[in-house]
Design an enzyme around this catalytic site. Structure first.
Site, PDB file in Angstrom:
ATOM      1  N   PRO A  10       0.844  -1.202   0.000  1.00 44.36           N
ATOM      2  CG  PRO A  10       0.101  -0.943   2.210  1.00 44.36           C
ATOM      3  CD  PRO A  10       0.838  -1.885   1.299  1.00 44.36           C
ATOM      4  CB  THR A  11       2.538   3.471  -1.980  1.00 42.24           C
ATOM      5  OG1 THR A  11       2.103   3.013  -3.255  1.00 42.24           O
ATOM      6  CG2 THR A  11       3.719   2.622  -1.527  1.00 42.24           C
ATOM      7  CB  SER A  39      -2.806   3.383   0.219  1.00 38.39           C
ATOM      8  OG  SER A  39      -2.785   4.383   1.229  1.00 38.39           O
ATOM      9  CE1 TYR A  62      -1.160   4.232   8.096  1.00 39.61           C
ATOM     10  CE2 TYR A  62      -2.002   5.488   6.257  1.00 39.61           C
ATOM     11  CZ  TYR A  62      -0.960   4.850   6.893  1.00 39.61           C
ATOM     12  OH  TYR A  62       0.279   4.840   6.329  1.00 39.61           O
ATOM     13  CB  THR A  88      -0.722   0.625   8.594  1.00 38.73           C
ATOM     14  OG1 THR A  88      -0.862   0.088   7.274  1.00 38.73           O
ATOM     15  CG2 THR A  88       0.678   1.179   8.775  1.00 38.73           C
ATOM     16  CE  LYS A 160       2.860  -1.757   4.805  1.00 40.06           C
ATOM     17  NZ  LYS A 160       3.170  -0.379   5.192  1.00 40.06           N
ATOM     18  CG  HIS A 181       5.372   3.180   7.033  1.00 44.90           C
ATOM     19  ND1 HIS A 181       4.117   2.960   7.512  1.00 44.90           N
ATOM     20  CD2 HIS A 181       5.217   4.109   6.052  1.00 44.90           C
ATOM     21  CE1 HIS A 181       3.247   3.727   6.875  1.00 44.90           C
ATOM     22  NE2 HIS A 181       3.904   4.426   5.975  1.00 44.90           N
TER      23      HIS A 181
HETATM   24  C1  FMN Z   1       5.268   7.138  -1.087  1.00 47.03           C
HETATM   25  C2  FMN Z   1       4.920   6.091  -0.075  1.00 47.03           C
HETATM   26  C3  FMN Z   1       3.646   6.054   0.440  1.00 47.03           C
HETATM   27  C4  FMN Z   1       3.296   5.075   1.377  1.00 47.03           C
HETATM   28  N1  FMN Z   1       2.010   5.028   1.825  1.00 47.03           N
HETATM   29  C5  FMN Z   1       1.642   4.044   2.674  1.00 47.03           C
HETATM   30  C6  FMN Z   1       0.289   3.937   3.088  1.00 47.03           C
HETATM   31  O1  FMN Z   1      -0.573   4.689   2.674  1.00 47.03           O
HETATM   32  N2  FMN Z   1      -0.011   2.932   3.946  1.00 47.03           N
HETATM   33  C7  FMN Z   1       0.935   2.066   4.430  1.00 47.03           C
HETATM   34  O2  FMN Z   1       0.615   1.183   5.230  1.00 47.03           O
HETATM   35  N3  FMN Z   1       2.211   2.136   4.030  1.00 47.03           N
HETATM   36  C8  FMN Z   1       2.584   3.095   3.166  1.00 47.03           C
HETATM   37  N4  FMN Z   1       3.881   3.149   2.720  1.00 47.03           N
HETATM   38  C9  FMN Z   1       4.828   2.111   3.145  1.00 47.03           C
HETATM   39  C10 FMN Z   1       4.791   0.925   2.166  1.00 47.03           C
HETATM   40  O3  FMN Z   1       3.611   0.186   2.289  1.00 47.03           O
HETATM   41  C11 FMN Z   1       5.954  -0.067   2.403  1.00 47.03           C
HETATM   42  O4  FMN Z   1       5.963  -0.447   3.757  1.00 47.03           O
HETATM   43  C12 FMN Z   1       7.321   0.469   2.022  1.00 47.03           C
HETATM   44  O5  FMN Z   1       7.253   1.387   0.961  1.00 47.03           O
HETATM   45  C13 FMN Z   1       8.207  -0.726   1.632  1.00 47.03           C
HETATM   46  O6  FMN Z   1       9.447  -0.343   1.272  1.00 47.03           O
HETATM   47  P1  FMN Z   1       9.978  -0.123  -0.247  1.00 47.03           P
HETATM   48  O7  FMN Z   1       9.410   1.199  -0.665  1.00 47.03           O
HETATM   49  O8  FMN Z   1      11.445  -0.113  -0.031  1.00 47.03           O
HETATM   50  O9  FMN Z   1       9.505  -1.272  -1.095  1.00 47.03           O
HETATM   51  C14 FMN Z   1       4.261   4.133   1.817  1.00 47.03           C
HETATM   52  C15 FMN Z   1       5.557   4.167   1.278  1.00 47.03           C
HETATM   53  C16 FMN Z   1       5.893   5.123   0.338  1.00 47.03           C
HETATM   54  C17 FMN Z   1       7.283   5.126  -0.243  1.00 47.03           C
HETATM   55  C1  LIG Z   2      -4.512  16.109   2.846  1.00 45.12           C
HETATM   56  C2  LIG Z   2      -4.618  14.690   2.741  1.00 45.12           C
HETATM   57  C3  LIG Z   2      -3.371  13.876   3.031  1.00 45.12           C
HETATM   58  C4  LIG Z   2      -3.462  13.023   4.224  1.00 45.12           C
HETATM   59  C5  LIG Z   2      -2.445  11.929   4.309  1.00 45.12           C
HETATM   60  C6  LIG Z   2      -2.275  11.394   5.676  1.00 45.12           C
HETATM   61  C7  LIG Z   2      -1.151  10.440   5.898  1.00 45.12           C
HETATM   62  C8  LIG Z   2      -0.715   9.644   4.736  1.00 45.12           C
HETATM   63  C9  LIG Z   2       0.361   8.692   5.073  1.00 45.12           C
HETATM   64  C10 LIG Z   2       0.738   7.844   3.904  1.00 45.12           C
HETATM   65  C11 LIG Z   2       1.882   7.003   4.274  1.00 45.12           C
HETATM   66  O1  LIG Z   2       1.745   6.029   4.970  1.00 45.12           O
HETATM   67  C12 LIG Z   2       3.215   7.372   3.883  1.00 45.12           C
HETATM   68  O2  LIG Z   2       3.375   8.400   3.206  1.00 45.12           O
HETATM   69  O3  LIG Z   2       4.151   6.657   4.272  1.00 45.12           O
END
Ligand code: FMN
Ligand SMILES: CCCCCCCCCCC(=O)C(=O)O
Length: 292
Positions: A10-11, A39, A62, A88, A160, A181
């Site tokens: 999830p990203t 995500s 979340y 998460t 997670k 993360h």
């Molecule tokens: C740009 C970005 C956004 C992310 N958003 C989320 C998210 O919304 N929810 C979440 O559980 N993890 C989020 N993550 C963490 C990823 O799920 C994951 O744990 C991590 O990117 C794994 O490492 P890698 O990028 O080296 O493959 C995010 C990571 C990145 C780089």
């Molecule tokens: C204005 C709306 C944006 C709200 C985003 C809240 C948190 C996002 C986290 C995503 C993530 O897990 C990460 O970037 O890592």
């Protein structure tokens, strides 16, 4: 059954990478016959992603202070055919993202939340992502909340953000995801690969252990499987593929990883995934010990 043990992590906010956002990622995952974990902070809605293609999807959650919102989104995911909830656990607060604050990050709207709470956020001169997360995420999140989560869904639940043996075997949920993360939360948190084996040993096959963090090559997938993961998830490379070439770019990223994994397996003498064993990798500690 998926074709290879490589899932899309999830990203958040895929429209920052490509105008088609999560719909393009979902289509790519479907055509590679793998699972996308959508995500909670997606730009396309749960419904749009579900309607975009026929595939197995998980929904990442979340836990907000407003439990009704978390519950509503889980219900929507369940109604639209998502097969599991990935909660998460490592983001009760957002880590301090200094680049986002310095750059005055303006995140696009989270359309899943429209009609449920105000998605307009005053960033206070810093990152609106940081401001929004601190208003919404429940920073008291703990294991006791997992009972609540179980009570609102019949879907399997994976946690997670596990980095210790204790958390791995104490979860009482249906799966464990070893993750820091993507090193975005806490400086000095251990590299997820360095703790994978101890978590997998503690879980001892009672539930599947998934892994993410730093998977860039098929050899990385192989190492994670050898150290006890059932499957890996890929975060940044998918977003890079999406930014470069949309759906086709994501497909290419997954295909490269699959091809490299297959080559690694062949060269390591493993005809099947199940043949990958602990004896196929040597950790740095083991290497040093071998000199003594
Ligand atoms: C740009 C970005 C956004 C992310 N958003 C989320 C998210 O919304 N929810 C979440 O559980 N993890 C989020 N993550 C963490 C990823 O799920 C994951 O744990 C991590 O990117 C794994 O490492 P890698 O990028 O080296 O493959 C995010 C990571 C990145 C780089
Ligand atoms: C204005 C709306 C944006 C709200 C985003 C809240 C948190 C996002 C986290 C995503 C993530 O897990 C990460 O970037 O890592």
């Amino acid at each position: 059954m998926i074709e290879a043990p490589i899932l899309v992590a999830p990203t958040g906010m895929h429209r920052l990478a490509h105008p088609e956002g999560e719909v393009a990622t979902a289509r790519a995952a479907a055509s590679c016959n793998t699972i996308m974990v959508l995500s909670f902070t997606s730009n396309c809605t749960i419904e749009e992603v579900a309607a975009s293609c026929d595939a197995v999807r998980f929904f990442q959650l979340y836990v907000y202070k407003r439990r009704d919102i978390a519950a509503e989104l889980v219900k929507r995911a369940e109604r639209h055919g998502y097969k599991a909830v990935v909660v998460t656990g490592d983001t009760p607060r957002l880590g301090r993202r200094e680049a986002d604050i310095k750059n005055k990050m303006v995140a696009p709207r989270l359309r899943n939340l429209e009609g449920l709470l105000s998605v307009e956020v005053e960033s206070g001169g810093g990152s609106n992502l940081q401001a929004f997360a601190s208003q919404t995420h429940d920073d008291s999140l703990s294991w006791k909340d997992m009972a609540w989560l179980k009570s609102i869904t019949s879907l399997p639940i994976l946690i997670k953000g596990v980095l210790t043996a204790e958390d791995g075997c104490g979860s009482g949920l249906n799966g464990v995801i070893v993750s820091n993360h993507g090193a975005r939360q806490l400086d000095y948190a251990p590299a997820s690969l360095s703790v994978l084996e101890e978590v997998a040993e503690a879980v001892a096959g009672s539930v599947p252990v998934l892994f993410d963090g730093g998977i860039r090559r098929g050899t990385d997938v192989f190492k994670a499987l050898a150290l006890g993961a059932k499957a890996v998830m890929v975060g940044r490379p998918v977003v890079f593929g999406l930014a470069a070439k949309g759906e086709q770019g994501v497909r290419r990223v997954v295909e490269i990883l699959k091809d490299e994994l297959e080559l690694t397996m062949t060269l390591a003498g493993c005809p099947t995934i199940d043949a990958i064993s602990r004896s196929h990798v040597r950790t740095e500690q083991e290497r040093l010990r071998s000199f003594m």
